[in-house]
Design an enzyme around this catalytic site. Structure first.
Site, PDB file in Angstrom:
ATOM      1  N   ARG A  28       4.472   2.697  -7.006  1.00  0.00           N
ATOM      2  CA  ARG A  28       5.006   2.575  -5.431  1.00  0.00           C
ATOM      3  C   ARG A  28       3.798   2.517  -4.711  1.00  0.00           C
ATOM      4  O   ARG A  28       4.086   1.399  -3.697  1.00  0.00           O
ATOM      5  CB  ARG A  28       5.651   4.136  -5.248  1.00  0.00           C
ATOM      6  CG  ARG A  28       6.902   4.141  -5.813  1.00  0.00           C
ATOM      7  CD  ARG A  28       7.523   5.454  -5.936  1.00  0.00           C
ATOM      8  NE  ARG A  28       6.235   6.399  -5.579  1.00  0.00           N
ATOM      9  CZ  ARG A  28       5.478   6.765  -6.565  1.00  0.00           C
ATOM     10  NH1 ARG A  28       5.757   6.425  -7.818  1.00  0.00           N
ATOM     11  NH2 ARG A  28       4.595   7.511  -6.564  1.00  0.00           N
ATOM     12  N   THR A  29       2.713   3.118  -4.602  1.00  0.00           N
ATOM     13  CA  THR A  29       1.783   2.837  -3.555  1.00  0.00           C
ATOM     14  C   THR A  29       0.991   1.505  -3.445  1.00  0.00           C
ATOM     15  O   THR A  29       1.029   0.935  -2.445  1.00  0.00           O
ATOM     16  CB  THR A  29       0.431   4.065  -3.543  1.00  0.00           C
ATOM     17  OG1 THR A  29       1.059   5.261  -3.890  1.00  0.00           O
ATOM     18  CG2 THR A  29      -0.596   4.064  -2.684  1.00  0.00           C
ATOM     19  N   ARG A  50      -7.533   3.351  -5.074  1.00  0.00           N
ATOM     20  CA  ARG A  50      -7.179   4.526  -5.681  1.00  0.00           C
ATOM     21  C   ARG A  50      -8.243   4.708  -6.877  1.00  0.00           C
ATOM     22  O   ARG A  50      -8.340   3.454  -7.533  1.00  0.00           O
ATOM     23  CB  ARG A  50      -5.851   4.192  -6.342  1.00  0.00           C
ATOM     24  CG  ARG A  50      -5.255   5.540  -7.407  1.00  0.00           C
ATOM     25  CD  ARG A  50      -4.125   5.698  -7.512  1.00  0.00           C
ATOM     26  NE  ARG A  50      -3.441   5.924  -6.379  1.00  0.00           N
ATOM     27  CZ  ARG A  50      -2.006   6.490  -6.415  1.00  0.00           C
ATOM     28  NH1 ARG A  50      -1.270   6.234  -7.527  1.00  0.00           N
ATOM     29  NH2 ARG A  50      -1.496   6.992  -5.487  1.00  0.00           N
ATOM     30  N   LYS A  60     -15.772  -2.806 -19.126  1.00  0.00           N
ATOM     31  CA  LYS A  60     -16.878  -3.296 -20.124  1.00  0.00           C
ATOM     32  C   LYS A  60     -18.079  -2.450 -19.553  1.00  0.00           C
ATOM     33  O   LYS A  60     -19.441  -2.756 -20.134  1.00  0.00           O
ATOM     34  CB  LYS A  60     -17.099  -4.758 -19.849  1.00  0.00           C
ATOM     35  CG  LYS A  60     -16.082  -5.769 -20.304  1.00  0.00           C
ATOM     36  CD  LYS A  60     -16.634  -7.194 -20.012  1.00  0.00           C
ATOM     37  CE  LYS A  60     -15.339  -7.884 -19.933  1.00  0.00           C
ATOM     38  NZ  LYS A  60     -15.512  -9.527 -19.443  1.00  0.00           N
ATOM     39  N   HIS A  91      -4.539  12.130  -0.558  1.00  0.00           N
ATOM     40  CA  HIS A  91      -3.850  10.820  -0.740  1.00  0.00           C
ATOM     41  C   HIS A  91      -3.050  10.827   0.866  1.00  0.00           C
ATOM     42  O   HIS A  91      -2.088  11.157   1.064  1.00  0.00           O
ATOM     43  CB  HIS A  91      -2.606  11.312  -1.627  1.00  0.00           C
ATOM     44  CG  HIS A  91      -1.743   9.810  -1.803  1.00  0.00           C
ATOM     45  ND1 HIS A  91      -1.976   8.586  -1.183  1.00  0.00           N
ATOM     46  CD2 HIS A  91      -0.814   9.444  -2.702  1.00  0.00           C
ATOM     47  CE1 HIS A  91      -1.167   7.737  -1.676  1.00  0.00           C
ATOM     48  NE2 HIS A  91      -0.392   8.061  -2.667  1.00  0.00           N
TER      49      HIS A  91
END
Length: 306
Positions: free
Chosen positions: A60-61, A110, A88, A138
């Site tokens: 959603r975000t 995020r 990696k 958030h």
């Protein structure tokens, strides 16, 4: 749209002043009107390039930010850590510097580590927007939640809001508490003892362990999901046990002495913290939250791009 934010980045609600929150809401209102029109695009960020860096899964975000960026006519670069050189062993700074050397103006990030957005803002020359850093903050979710409450009930000052569920692992809870308190609302948290952090009362919130009592007290209940992916030990006997004590059903809702508004930041675990009947019922503003998310993120991007 006049006005300027007092911050250069959006790292957390704690950095915002009430005037910043008001300005974001006002700007979002204008964008929401644009989103109702047949042509939903504006050229506001036509010359900007925005990179979405998601080191953690998100549906959603990520979609909401991407839609907001495209609605503002920005060029968008998407980056998913699982499919990148991070797997990696490349460091966060190297990854971001490589992306910024491609002349990116803004970064939406995020990351699973708390404080990663602050760390980045100090080291790279670009606008940083925190789309969730671990169990810390958030900010855009809190802004869209507060905006949705205000849209539904008229104002935030004096309202009673209960946040129910996994408070310990939730970045939504912390950002919501900070945002709602700044806007003059009263906040209560409710959940099992093991999922309520020890420091929580220092934030000036009430604590309640009984769901029925919390619901009788509040005007709005924000139901959080149990974040099993962040739990390294067992915080309650079983999901069934949790649902029996803290799951919101139509029966409980109908037993209250008044009608309350129901919210959920998503993703919903239907039948765990909230039943489908409640989530899809007439007291729920869950879909309005999703719709408002795009307008709020457009407002944040627009205001920080100046």
């Amino acid at each position: 749209m006049e006005g300027k934010l007092s911050v250069k980045h959006l790292l957390g609600i704690k950095d915002l002043q009430l005037s910043d929150i008001e300005l974001i809401f006002k700007t979002a209102e204008n964008f929401k009107a644009i989103l109702q029109q047949p042509i939903k695009k504006v050229p506001s960020l036509r010359d900007k390039t925005i990179a979405n860096l998601f080191f953690e899964n998100s549906t959603r975000t990520k979609l909401s930010f991407e839609l907001a960026e495209r609605r503002l006519s920005a060029d968008v670069v998407n980056f998913a850590a699982s499919a990148s050189s991070v797997s990696k062993g490349e460091t966060l700074i190297d990854t971001v510097n490589n992306i910024l050397s491609m002349k990116v103006d803004m970064v939406v990030m995020r990351h699973p580590n708390p404080g990663s957005a602050v760390f980045l803002a100090k080291r790279v020359n670009s606008v940083i927007i925190n789309a969730g850093d671990g169990a810390h903050e958030h900010p855009t979710q809190a802004l869209l939640d507060a905006y949705s409450i205000r849209e539904k009930l008229g104002e935030l000052k004096g309202l009673k809001i209960a946040i129910v569920g996994d408070i310990l692992h939730s970045r939504v809870a912390l950002s919501n508490i900070l945002c709602l308190k700044k806007c003059g609302a009263e906040v209560m948290v409710c959940g099992p003892t093991t999922l309520i952090p020890k420091y929580i009362s220092s934030l000036g919130v009430k604590v309640e362990y009984n769901l029925q009592k919390a619901l009788e007290w509040c005007d709005v209940a924000n139901m959080l999901r149990i974040q099993l992916e962040r739990q390294d030990i067992s915080y309650f006997p079983s999901l069934r046990d949790y649902t029996q004590q803290y799951g919101l059903t139509k029966t409980i809702l109908d037993s209250l002495s008044k009608k309350i508004v129901i919210m959920h930041p998503g993703p919903i675990n239907r039948g765990v913290e909230i039943s489908s009947e409640v989530a899809d019922g007439d007291q729920s503003i869950i879909l309005q939250q999703v719709e408002n998310g795009v307008a709020i993120r457009m407002a944040v991007l627009y205001l920080l791009s100046n």
